[in-house]
Structures are given as C-alpha cells and as structure tokens.
Design an enzyme around this catalytic site. Sequence first.
Site, PDB file in Angstrom:
ATOM      1  N   ASP A  31       3.500   2.968  -1.797  1.00 22.45           N
ATOM      2  CA  ASP A  31       3.274   1.855  -0.863  1.00 22.45           C
ATOM      3  C   ASP A  31       1.815   1.726  -0.428  1.00 22.45           C
ATOM      4  O   ASP A  31       1.517   1.211   0.632  1.00 22.45           O
ATOM      5  CB  ASP A  31       4.181   2.000   0.362  1.00 22.45           C
ATOM      6  CG  ASP A  31       3.808   3.192   1.223  1.00 22.45           C
ATOM      7  OD1 ASP A  31       3.051   4.072   0.759  1.00 22.45           O
ATOM      8  OD2 ASP A  31       4.282   3.248   2.372  1.00 22.45           O
ATOM      9  N   GLU A  32       0.909   2.177  -1.261  1.00 25.59           N
ATOM     10  CA  GLU A  32      -0.497   2.176  -0.886  1.00 25.59           C
ATOM     11  C   GLU A  32      -1.361   1.935  -2.117  1.00 25.59           C
ATOM     12  O   GLU A  32      -1.084   2.463  -3.187  1.00 25.59           O
ATOM     13  CB  GLU A  32      -0.825   3.543  -0.291  1.00 25.59           C
ATOM     14  CG  GLU A  32      -2.069   3.601   0.514  1.00 25.59           C
ATOM     15  CD  GLU A  32      -2.172   4.948   1.221  1.00 25.59           C
ATOM     16  OE1 GLU A  32      -3.071   5.713   0.864  1.00 25.59           O
ATOM     17  OE2 GLU A  32      -1.336   5.225   2.110  1.00 25.59           O
TER      18      GLU A  32
END
Length: 184
Positions: A31-32
Amino acid sequence: GKADLTIYRKAGAKVIEILSNFGQVERASVDEAYLDISQKANELLEKVSSNLNKNAWNEMISKIIKTHVAGIGDENSTKLSRSEITRGHSCVSSNSDFVLEWWQRPYYEWSKKEMLLACGACLINEAREEVKSNLNYSCSAGIAHNKPMAKLASSLHKPDQQTVVPEKNVPKLLETLPIERIKG
C-alpha cells in the site's frame, strides 16, 4: 495462518497503474509507493512560469492551498511516535495562517526549488484526485526533494492529505521529531 493479501495486491496494482501516468513509480509495499515526478514538475514549472502574467502560477497555487508545509504549524503531528501512527492516529489539522502565507506569497519570493515543490504538489494532488475518482481510495502523500523526507511527510497529515517539505524547513521539522519516526 497467514493472511491472504491478494485483494490488497490487486487494489494496489490499480493504484500503481494510475500513478504511473504521473511519473516513474517504485512500489515500496502493498500500500505504499514512491513516485518520481521530477520531469513533469519541471515541465509544469516551465509552463506556469513562461506565462508573462502570473495568472497560471496563481491558478496552480489556488489548487494546492490546502497542502500542508512541513515545519510550519505541524508541531503536534511530528511529536507522534511511529506506533501511534501505525495504530491509526490521524493528524488532521487545519492549515495555519503561516502556511497560507507561505503559499500566497508573491511569485518573486519563491526559490526555484520551492517552485518545483509547488509544481510537485499540484501533480500529486491531481494523482490523488484521480485515484479517488476512479477507485474511491484515499491517499496521503509527501512531496520532497528526496525519498526519506517524502516518506516522513506522507505520515504527518493523514488521512487523505498531502505535505510538502521545503529544504530550508528540514531542520525545524526534525527538531521535534522522535528518532523512531525516521526510517533507514
């Protein structure tokens, strides 16, 4: 047992696909990601600064006026530990008058590096809006001249906000920051 992250990986891939329209993407985790927008920021700066009247610059600034500026009015968010952030603590705060002054100062007071940050903030704002409108996901972002500062800035104001880190504000930002907040 181990959690099945398939749904998160697929969702993350969709976000990466959108971000890749704005620059070179380096996925850091499920998620990054890091997004190198240097080329597009330089192109945008050339476009808005070549306009003899400063309407293009002022119009761009009006789109990012709510962007936080690290080292100005964010003292409470820098004091949070990494575990407080991990547990979901959000640092939603309204921009101070000092931040508004920073964004609204006359064109001739901006350094080239600050102008590039502003162009980067505009591009990242567009990217975040695109993710939101296409996928209904919110994103927090940090805009800086290097990855460690961008990573740090992305955690200062959550959720769904962005923060720029002018180089001259780095000492003030780091002054109150718990050492555990710095990765690497």
